[in-house]
Scaffold this active site. Structure first.
Site, mmCIF file in Angstrom:
data_model
loop_
_atom_site.group_PDB
_atom_site.id
_atom_site.type_symbol
_atom_site.label_atom_id
_atom_site.label_comp_id
_atom_site.label_asym_id
_atom_site.label_seq_id
_atom_site.Cartn_x
_atom_site.Cartn_y
_atom_site.Cartn_z
ATOM 1 N N TYR A 173 38.416 51.490 47.982
ATOM 2 C CA TYR A 173 38.133 50.059 48.148
ATOM 3 C C TYR A 173 39.175 49.434 49.070
ATOM 4 O O TYR A 173 38.841 48.671 49.997
ATOM 5 C CB TYR A 173 38.143 49.395 46.777
ATOM 6 N N ASP A 207 37.043 35.690 39.190
ATOM 7 C CA ASP A 207 36.237 35.885 37.983
ATOM 8 C C ASP A 207 34.772 36.101 38.356
ATOM 9 O O ASP A 207 33.964 35.179 38.383
ATOM 10 C CB ASP A 207 36.378 34.675 37.060
#
Length: 284
Positions: A173, A207
């Site tokens: 990633y 979030d």
């Protein structure tokens, strides 16, 4: 922002990964600023190595409703950013409908966990193909249309804090997000003559479903030394009530504040910049 203070009135924004999370927040914020929206999302699982739930067609429909509630128009389509032809088609359809393209928010991306030397080729390839190759395909689909329109514009590439520092446990990633920095900087030089600006943003601990706390905790439990590379989020700033908030993940809307600024004329001097959206965490 109130409609009479819209800063992007008359402009059109192309947002990838728009069904939920950051993508939805960016689409709705840009619409609130006056832009019409072209919104795409794959709306299905991209690979078995991605273990958190994928966005759904219903999620994309919610984004459409939220954009329309601002009074702006939206063209939404289920598109995989790995599909160049599909992205080119939606860009062409968006320009036919709205007349122009001014802003690109290359937001779509995926995340998984594992050590580089233990993961499968499929796990590595999925992250690189979506996050890096897919973002290149977004740029390839959008930039020629922006140049042809002759209106200049702003491209915001959503990288990550992992695009600026080492992140053991998800190095694939990190590699994909570091690659986006190189894409950003080279593209900024290539399209500057057309009045197009290109910047990358680097959020930390937002979030959204991608965070997948259980998978992250499992990696840290197995390899506790990795935790030192992931600084804890600091406390929220003092609020209107004079109290400091709890240390929590940032909200997508906080990132959208930066996206909206980069999309507008107030950031006209910035191109080829990497902007940390992290409450200072990467300084630890």
């Amino acid at each position: 922002m109130a409609a009479d203070k819209a800063t992007l009135e008359g402009r059109v924004a192309f947002v990838t990964g728009a069904a939920r999370g950051q993508g939805r927040a960016h689409a709705v914020r840009l619409a609130n600023e006056g832009a019409d929206i072209i919104a795409i999302d794959v709306c299905r699982p991209v690979d078995d190595t991605i273990t958190y739930p994928a966005a759904t067609p219903e999620d994309l429909a919610e984004t459409v409703s939220a954009v329309e509630a601002t009074g702006r128009k939206v063209l939404a389509r289920e598109v995989d950013i790995r599909d160049l032809a599909a992205q080119q088609q939606v860009v062409a359809d968006g320009i036919e409908q709205f007349g122009r393209l001014d802003i690109v928010v290359a937001n779509a991306g995926v995340l998984s966990w594992g050590r580089i030397f233990e993961m499968s080729p499929e796990q590595w390839d999925t992250i690189i193909d979506v996050n890096l190759n897919g973002t290149w395909r977004t740029i390839r689909a959008a930039v020629p249309a922006m140049i042809e329109a002759g209106n200049g514009g702003s491209i915001i590439i959503v990288s990550s804090s992992a695009g600026l520092k080492a992140t053991p446990g998800n190095g694939h990633y990190s590699a994909s997000k570091h690659g986006l920095v190189a894409l950003t900087n080279a593209l900024a030089l290539e399209v500057g003559e057309y009045g197009i600006r290109v910047n990358s943003i680097h959020p930390y601990s937002i979030d959204t479903p991608m965070v997948e706390p259980e998978a992250m905790a499992a990696v840290f439990a197995k390899f506790p030394s990795y935790l030192h590379s992931f600084a804890p989020m600091p406390l929220h700033p003092v609020g209107a009530d004079g109290q400091r908030g709890l240390a929590t993940f940032m909200s997508p809307d906080e990132v959208s504040d930066v996206v909206a600024w980069l999309a507008g004329d107030g950031s006209a001097t910035l191109s080829g910049s990497q902007i940390a959206v992290d409450r200072g965490v990467m300084k630890y």
